[in-house]
Design a protein around this motif. Structure first.
Motif, PDB file in Angstrom:
ATOM      1  N   ASP A 269       0.840  -1.200   0.000  1.00  0.00           N
ATOM      2  CA  ASP A 269       0.000   0.000   0.000  1.00  0.00           C
ATOM      3  C   ASP A 269       0.873   1.247   0.000  1.00  0.00           C
ATOM      4  OD1 ASP A 269      -2.325  -1.422  -0.007  1.00  0.00           O
ATOM      5  OD2 ASP A 269      -2.846  -1.056   2.098  1.00  0.00           O
ATOM      6  N   PHE A 270       0.375   2.281  -0.683  1.00  0.00           N
ATOM      7  CA  PHE A 270       1.077   3.554  -0.724  1.00  0.00           C
ATOM      8  C   PHE A 270       0.207   4.572  -0.008  1.00  0.00           C
ATOM      9  CE2 PHE A 270       2.826   7.364  -2.986  1.00  0.00           C
ATOM     10  CZ  PHE A 270       4.143   7.195  -2.591  1.00  0.00           C
ATOM     11  N   LEU A 271       0.707   5.114   1.107  1.00  0.00           N
ATOM     12  CA  LEU A 271      -0.055   6.019   1.946  1.00  0.00           C
ATOM     13  C   LEU A 271       0.372   7.456   1.691  1.00  0.00           C
ATOM     14  CD1 LEU A 271       0.080   3.996   5.295  1.00  0.00           C
ATOM     15  CD2 LEU A 271      -1.572   3.821   3.418  1.00  0.00           C
ATOM     16  N   ILE A 272      -0.600   8.343   1.487  1.00  0.00           N
ATOM     17  CA  ILE A 272      -0.329   9.727   1.099  1.00  0.00           C
ATOM     18  C   ILE A 272      -0.953  10.666   2.131  1.00  0.00           C
ATOM     19  CG2 ILE A 272      -0.572  11.457  -0.723  1.00  0.00           C
ATOM     20  CD1 ILE A 272      -1.027   9.096  -2.681  1.00  0.00           C
ATOM     21  N   ALA A 273      -0.168  11.650   2.574  1.00  0.00           N
ATOM     22  CA  ALA A 273      -0.642  12.615   3.567  1.00  0.00           C
ATOM     23  C   ALA A 273      -1.638  13.578   2.931  1.00  0.00           C
ATOM     24  CB  ALA A 273       0.533  13.386   4.155  1.00  0.00           C
ATOM     25  N   ARG A 274      -2.837  13.683   3.535  1.00  0.00           N
ATOM     26  CA  ARG A 274      -3.868  14.572   2.997  1.00  0.00           C
ATOM     27  C   ARG A 274      -3.559  16.041   3.260  1.00  0.00           C
ATOM     28  NH1 ARG A 274      -9.359  13.626   5.471  1.00  0.00           N
ATOM     29  NH2 ARG A 274      -9.836  15.383   4.119  1.00  0.00           N
ATOM     30  N   GLY A 275      -2.917  16.325   4.386  1.00  0.00           N
ATOM     31  CA  GLY A 275      -2.693  17.724   4.729  1.00  0.00           C
ATOM     32  C   GLY A 275      -1.476  17.896   5.612  1.00  0.00           C
ATOM     33  N   ASN A 276      -0.960  19.127   5.638  1.00  0.00           N
ATOM     34  CA  ASN A 276       0.173  19.455   6.479  1.00  0.00           C
ATOM     35  C   ASN A 276       0.307  20.976   6.532  1.00  0.00           C
ATOM     36  OD1 ASN A 276       3.171  19.685   7.396  1.00  0.00           O
ATOM     37  ND2 ASN A 276       2.733  17.491   7.526  1.00  0.00           N
ATOM     38  N   ALA A 333      -2.600  22.066  -4.320  1.00  0.00           N
ATOM     39  CA  ALA A 333      -3.010  21.987  -2.917  1.00  0.00           C
ATOM     40  C   ALA A 333      -3.813  23.215  -2.525  1.00  0.00           C
ATOM     41  CB  ALA A 333      -1.782  21.845  -2.019  1.00  0.00           C
ATOM     42  N   ARG A 334      -4.803  23.004  -1.669  1.00  0.00           N
ATOM     43  CA  ARG A 334      -5.643  24.092  -1.178  1.00  0.00           C
ATOM     44  C   ARG A 334      -5.274  24.389   0.272  1.00  0.00           C
ATOM     45  NH1 ARG A 334      -5.864  24.147  -5.777  1.00  0.00           N
ATOM     46  NH2 ARG A 334      -7.658  23.859  -7.154  1.00  0.00           N
ATOM     47  N   THR A 335      -5.474  25.636   0.686  1.00  0.00           N
ATOM     48  CA  THR A 335      -5.110  26.040   2.047  1.00  0.00           C
ATOM     49  C   THR A 335      -6.359  26.380   2.834  1.00  0.00           C
ATOM     50  OG1 THR A 335      -3.035  26.967   1.214  1.00  0.00           O
ATOM     51  CG2 THR A 335      -3.696  27.582   3.439  1.00  0.00           C
ATOM     52  N   ILE A 339      -3.506  25.208   6.859  1.00  0.00           N
ATOM     53  CA  ILE A 339      -3.141  23.823   6.555  1.00  0.00           C
ATOM     54  C   ILE A 339      -3.300  23.588   5.060  1.00  0.00           C
ATOM     55  CG2 ILE A 339      -3.630  21.388   6.995  1.00  0.00           C
ATOM     56  CD1 ILE A 339      -2.505  22.866   9.388  1.00  0.00           C
ATOM     57  N   HIS A 340      -2.253  23.093   4.422  1.00  0.00           N
ATOM     58  CA  HIS A 340      -2.309  22.760   2.993  1.00  0.00           C
ATOM     59  C   HIS A 340      -2.900  21.360   2.840  1.00  0.00           C
ATOM     60  CE1 HIS A 340       0.251  26.248   2.179  1.00  0.00           C
ATOM     61  NE2 HIS A 340       0.978  25.860   3.206  1.00  0.00           N
ATOM     62  N   LYS A 341      -3.863  21.218   1.917  1.00  0.00           N
ATOM     63  CA  LYS A 341      -4.568  19.949   1.774  1.00  0.00           C
ATOM     64  C   LYS A 341      -4.685  19.535   0.317  1.00  0.00           C
ATOM     65  CE  LYS A 341      -7.444  20.526   5.915  1.00  0.00           C
ATOM     66  NZ  LYS A 341      -8.835  20.576   6.442  1.00  0.00           N
ATOM     67  N   VAL A 342      -4.718  18.205   0.112  1.00  0.00           N
ATOM     68  CA  VAL A 342      -5.014  17.639  -1.198  1.00  0.00           C
ATOM     69  C   VAL A 342      -6.163  16.649  -1.023  1.00  0.00           C
ATOM     70  CG1 VAL A 342      -2.714  17.920  -2.192  1.00  0.00           C
ATOM     71  CG2 VAL A 342      -3.224  15.881  -0.856  1.00  0.00           C
ATOM     72  N   ASN A 343      -6.838  16.348  -2.133  1.00  0.00           N
ATOM     73  CA  ASN A 343      -7.941  15.384  -2.077  1.00  0.00           C
ATOM     74  C   ASN A 343      -7.726  14.290  -3.110  1.00  0.00           C
ATOM     75  OD1 ASN A 343      -8.679  16.546  -4.581  1.00  0.00           O
ATOM     76  ND2 ASN A 343     -10.049  18.016  -3.556  1.00  0.00           N
ATOM     77  N   GLN A 344      -8.669  13.355  -3.172  1.00  0.00           N
ATOM     78  CA  GLN A 344      -8.533  12.226  -4.088  1.00  0.00           C
ATOM     79  C   GLN A 344      -8.488  12.696  -5.547  1.00  0.00           C
ATOM     80  OE1 GLN A 344     -11.362   9.095  -3.428  1.00  0.00           O
ATOM     81  NE2 GLN A 344     -11.219   9.228  -1.188  1.00  0.00           N
TER      82      GLN A 344
END
Length: 476
Positions: A269-276, A333-335, A339-344
């Motif tokens: 599995d490849f796990l990706i951080a949604r936000g930071n 990425a959206r802020t 917090i910077h976030k990405v979605n599917q």
């Protein structure tokens, strides 16, 4: 008091609280309304770094004319961060002819007669590296240093002349460390550029594919789970490293194994951080290799399950760290609330070079050798950085233990300096706005000064082992 700090002050030194030797105040509360009739430039927490003030990114807010002088920053003022990296500070060195205010996230400190702003700036760094702020800060997640706690900070005060000698010695020694640290930062950037250039050369000629095209199933978000002792484990966001997921970094969640089953991680599995909070970390991906025990992934993570008939999980890990992928993620990425976030949707559309499986294996084999060499270089740089930090801490500890510069018996003792400051304050009178706590402090002084307890700090002896060393040859 920590072991290693002398219980007695050096000859001629004295204890004082910061409130006794300096005037301090918090800055202007930020007005949420945009614009305003009286816009002025102001400094924020982010503008104040250790030893320097960045005025390249200064915002404006409206401050009524009758308040502007109160919130003015003047040459020689010491600005201190109230929250976040508590105590981070710098002395403002600017032209008083141009106006600059400061926000509530900063303390402004103006030392009283004979106390050096530069001396206090280094003293605050000394407290920071030795844990001296710990008993004065509040908050668990985000630390804060309230104004009243700041005033209570105990300060080891030498004579004005010795303050100047200490500052001069520290600036001479620490400037050399700053040059060495700059070299280390350049080395880190050169390593990264080398890796990115090598990866580009290895993959640039292959056709591109989107992430959605190489998955065995769709991208899925994890689940938000409160903490409960004894519950089924769920990964923390810190489990996502630059390379492989560390499944030992988990918390016990408020759910049972049956509830967690749809969110269990599997090998590959490849796990990706949604936000930071950092744009460079949002969308960071980590490959799961260790499945020695069952653990689920949280809502802060998006899971990608590669179709091994199309893409090798190891190749996906490698190519995901490429500069081309990072640019796509960071640009989309959206802020929200800092917090910077990405979605599917954003992640599914990320494109990267995709050779056939045989070529992917070749890339993985070559990259494994390159990564091993780069990790060795990175460890060497990290050791040098730690040695540099240790030496910096040692120099600061020696300075405020009175051992960095020779003492001069002819210097005026600090007790005389403190007495003069008290006399000047008494002559000026105590403002009514000082309140009940200030009146109690005045009463205590009239009944006889009581030395504040020394901060719980420790020293680090200067040894040859603390000398920063760097012997690297990195390709230009």
């Amino acid at each position: 008091m920590s072991e290693g700090i002398p219980s007695e002050l050096p000859e001629g030194w004295a204890w004082a609280t910061l409130g006794e030797i300096a005037d301090s105040t918090l800055g202007k509360m930020l007005d949420r309304k945009k614009g305003g009739e009286h816009p002025v430039a102001y400094l924020r927490n982010v503008n104040v770094q250790w030893g320097r003030i960045d005025t390249d990114d200064v915002l404006t807010m409206s401050i009524p004319p009758e308040q502007q002088e109160f919130f003015r920053v003047r040459n020689g003022d010491l600005l201190v961060c109230e929250g976040g990296e508590v105590g981070r500070c710098a002395v403002f060195q600017g032209d008083d002819s141009s106006y600059l205010a400061f926000q509530k996230a900063l303390h402004r400190i103006r030392p009283l007669g004979g106390v050096s702003s530069d001396f206090l700036r280094y003293y605050f760094e000394y407290l920071h590296v030795t844990g001296g702020f710990s008993e004065f800060v509040t908050g668990s997640t985000i630390k804060h240093l309230p104004q009243q706690q700041l005033k209570r900070l105990p300060v080891r005060v030498p004579s004005p002349n010795e303050q100047r000698r200490i500052v001069a010695a520290l600036e001479e020694q620490l400037s050399r460390l700053d040059v060495a640290r700059g070299t280390l930062q350049v080395t880190i950037r050169r390593i990264d550029r080398y890796l990115q250039a090598t990866l580009h050369r290895m993959t640039a000629t292959y056709p591109s594919a989107q992430l959605r095209e190489v998955l065995a199933s769709g991208l899925t978000n994890g689940r938000s789970v409160p903490t409960r002792a004894g519950g089924f484990p769920v990964l923390r966001l810190t489990a996502l490293a630059d390379t492989y997921a560390d499944v030992t970094q988990y918390k016990e969640g408020d759910w049972e194994e049956d509830d967690a089953r749809p969110f269990l991680v599997q090998q590959g599995d490849f796990l990706i951080a949604r936000g930071n909070g950092s744009i460079s970390l949002v969308g960071r991906g980590s490959l799961v290799r260790d499945t020695s025990f069952s653990v689920a992934y949280p809502d802060t993570v998006i899971r990608a399950r590669p179709d091994v008939r199309k893409v090798l999980p190891e190749y996906l890990r490698i190519i995901w760290s490429s500069l081309a992928v990072r640019r796509q993620i960071e640009s989309k990425a959206r802020t929200t609330a800092g917090i910077h976030k990405v979605n599917q949707k954003i992640l599914a559309a990320v494109e990267f070079p995709l050779p056939d499986l045989a070529a992917q294996r070749d890339v993985c084999d070559q990259w494994s050798k390159i990564e091993q060499q780069s990790r060795h270089l990175a460890r060497t740089v990290a050791v040098s950085e730690r040695r540099s930090a240790m030496l910096r801490r040692s120099l600061l500890s020696e300075a405020f233990a009175g051992r960095l510069v020779p003492q001069d018996p002819a210097d005026e003792p600090a007790a005389a300096l403190l007495a003069r400051i008290r006399a000047e304050r008494d002559a000026a009178g105590v403002p009514k706005s000082r309140g009940r706590s200030a009146r109690r402090a005045t009463a205590r002084r009239e009944s006889g000064p009581e030395a504040p307890p020394p901060p719980r700090l420790d020293t680090l002896p200067l040894t040859a082992a603390t000398q920063p060393t760097l012997d690297l040859e990195i390709p230009s």
